[in-house]
Design a protein around this motif. Structure first.
Motif, PDB file in Angstrom:
ATOM      1  N   ASP A   1       0.821  -1.216   0.000  1.00 54.72           N
ATOM      2  CA  ASP A   1       0.000   0.000   0.000  1.00 54.72           C
ATOM      3  C   ASP A   1       0.852   1.261   0.000  1.00 54.72           C
ATOM      4  O   ASP A   1       0.851   1.999  -0.971  1.00 54.72           O
ATOM      5  N   SER A   2       1.559   1.481   1.095  1.00 50.41           N
ATOM      6  CA  SER A   2       2.259   2.759   1.211  1.00 50.41           C
ATOM      7  C   SER A   2       3.407   2.665   2.208  1.00 50.41           C
ATOM      8  O   SER A   2       3.338   1.940   3.205  1.00 50.41           O
ATOM      9  N   ALA A   3       4.442   3.486   1.934  1.00 50.36           N
ATOM     10  CA  ALA A   3       5.570   3.588   2.868  1.00 50.36           C
ATOM     11  C   ALA A   3       5.107   4.120   4.226  1.00 50.36           C
ATOM     12  O   ALA A   3       5.792   3.924   5.241  1.00 50.36           O
ATOM     13  N   LYS A   4       3.944   4.771   4.237  1.00 49.86           N
ATOM     14  CA  LYS A   4       3.389   5.271   5.506  1.00 49.86           C
ATOM     15  C   LYS A   4       3.235   4.133   6.500  1.00 49.86           C
ATOM     16  O   LYS A   4       3.330   4.339   7.709  1.00 49.86           O
ATOM     17  N   ASP A   5       2.948   2.929   5.997  1.00 52.79           N
ATOM     18  CA  ASP A   5       2.769   1.772   6.899  1.00 52.79           C
ATOM     19  C   ASP A   5       4.035   1.564   7.746  1.00 52.79           C
ATOM     20  O   ASP A   5       3.954   1.231   8.921  1.00 52.79           O
ATOM     21  N   ILE A   6       5.205   1.717   7.096  1.00 52.08           N
ATOM     22  CA  ILE A   6       6.478   1.494   7.810  1.00 52.08           C
ATOM     23  C   ILE A   6       6.683   2.611   8.831  1.00 52.08           C
ATOM     24  O   ILE A   6       7.013   2.361   9.994  1.00 52.08           O
TER      25      ILE A   6
END
Ligand code: FDA
Length: 392
Positions: free
Chosen positions: A105-110
């Motif tokens: 989905d997105s680097a935001k998850d990390i």
């Protein structure tokens, strides 16, 4: 003056990981960053999907004046350890070529995972903080900043490299090393596109947008990947990888047909009495525009039947061993990483602490450890920071 156990300068990948581990040990941790947001590079990495590690992590995937330095940390906090964390947060991810692992989905998850872990470990993150001075007084480090003064027992430098100054990259970490008498290897941009000499640029900018699977090599390394022509020069994974091994003024060799023995193919077709021109034949192997730029018109106009072995060898050499001398690189403006940095010989590979200055630690990209393209730089950030987090 705010007193704390650990101050970490830099709220990027390595700073946050180190903070989590130190916080879990019950250390009072303050992370200071001059940016207005934590983990900006995480968010922009991997085209917004963060290539956070790789299934295959080997010391050979890293460049350093001390190639053994990274081994201990990479063995103690591995890609499997980071994957276990990803798993705990149920972050969906997928594998791309060469074992590279990206978020679905997105680097935001990390970043959100790291920030949640920081929160759970009681870590305080303070942004918009410009540090103006660092002093060592007795057993403490005293920091002056636009937000006040701080003292800590352990100081961790997690300020990253010089790439993408727009994202907040500075040379601060190197300056801190130098202030404390720690050697810093000269830095240069890595994982960066090549720019071309003016004549070559005029010729090849017309090919902008063309991507070719190829083998790019120099005397030290070779990479089999895609290369991309851009309006400024050459890019794509093959070029980015080789750029980290490239010295200014050196030519690189590009095999544009790594799966074909072109001389053999042409000789066989000649024997089979194929009457096409060289151009017609080559156009079925590579984009027409590229052939037009690389081979002389008179040569391309020849009928294969009129081609001597010498001509065939000439064409094959041009396409299998195309040599081009880059003018330079695009520099830190677009580079993914910085080569060089804090000398690993001055740092304990077990704790990431300075050997000479007690309780001064360096983690992540500020150190002279640079990974290949493919999740290796984040794994270095996780591994080195995890190790320091056990000792700060
Ligand atoms: P990082 O740069 O993450 O953090 C340093 C922090 O220190 C920043 O928050 C900065 O604001 C702060 N700082 C700097 N100077 C300061 C000062 N004077 N005072 C206070 N704070 C200061 N790697 C990978 O493995 N997979 C990928 O997909 C990508 N993709 C990618 C894309 C792009 C565009 C770039 C530029 C880089 C990558 N990378 C990558 C490389 C990766 O982002 C990089 O190696 C790590 O973020 C390094 O982590 P660090 O914590 O060491 O530095």
């Amino acid at each position: 003056m705010t007193k704390t156990d650990v101050i970490i300068i830099g709220a990027g990948a390595s700073g946050l990981m180190c903070a989590i581990e130190a916080g879990k040990r019950g250390r009072k941790v303050l992370v200071l960053d001059h940016a207005n947001k934590a983990g900006k590079k995480i968010l922009m990495s991997g085209g917004g999907r963060c290539n956070f590690t790789n299934y295959s992590i080997e010391p050979d995937n890293f460049i350093s004046h001390n190639p053994h330095f990274c081994i201990s940390a990479l063995n103690r906090y591995t890609q499997w350890d980071f994957l276990a964390l990803i798993d705990r947060y149920q972050i969906p991810f997928h594998e791309r070529e060469h074992g590279q692992l990206f978020c679905n989905d997105s680097a935001k998850d990390i970043l959100n995972m790291l920030l949640t872990e920081c929160h759970n470990a009681g870590v305080v993150i303070q942004l918009n903080t410009d540090i103006t001075d660092i002093e060592r007084i007795g057993d403490s480090f005293i920091l002056a900043s636009n937000q006040g003064r701080y003292s800590c027992a352990s100081l961790v430098v997690a300020t990253g490299g010089l790439s993408i100054p727009k994202m907040g990259a500075t040379a601060f970490g190197y300056k801190i090393a130098e202030q404390f008498g720690i050697k810093v290897w000269p830095t240069r941009a890595g994982l960066v596109p090549f720019t071309l000499q003016p004549d070559d640029k005029d010729t090849f900018s017309a090919l902008s947008g063309i991507a070719i699977p190829c083998v790019v090599s120099n005397a030290r390394q070779r990479f089999r990947e895609n290369m991309l022509f851009t309006h400024r020069g050459l890019s794509g994974p093959a070029i980015l990888q080789l750029s980290s091994y490239w010295q200014s003024g050196e030519a690189v060799t590009i095999d544009l047909l790594p799966d074909t023995d072109l001389a053999q193919v042409l000789k066989t077709k000649r024997q089979q009495k194929v009457k096409n021109t060289l151009k017609t034949i080559l156009d079925s192997y590579l984009p027409k525009r590229l052939i037009g730029c690389l081979c002389a018109e008179e040569l391309l106009a020849l009928s294969l039947q009129d081609c001597s072995d010498k001509y065939i060898a000439l064409v094959a050499a041009q396409l299998h061993q195309w040599m081009i001398k880059p003018n330079g690189t695009e520099g830190y403006r677009t580079a993914e990483v910085t080569l060089g940095g804090v000398d690993c010989d001055a740092i304990s590979s077990k704790t990431m602490a300075s050997k000479a200055v007690p309780n001064l630690y360096f983690v992540g990209e500020v150190l002279d450890v640079t990974g290949w393209l493919g999740g290796y730089n984040f794994q270095w950030a996780w591994s080195s920071a995890w190790c320091a987090g056990q000792y700060v």
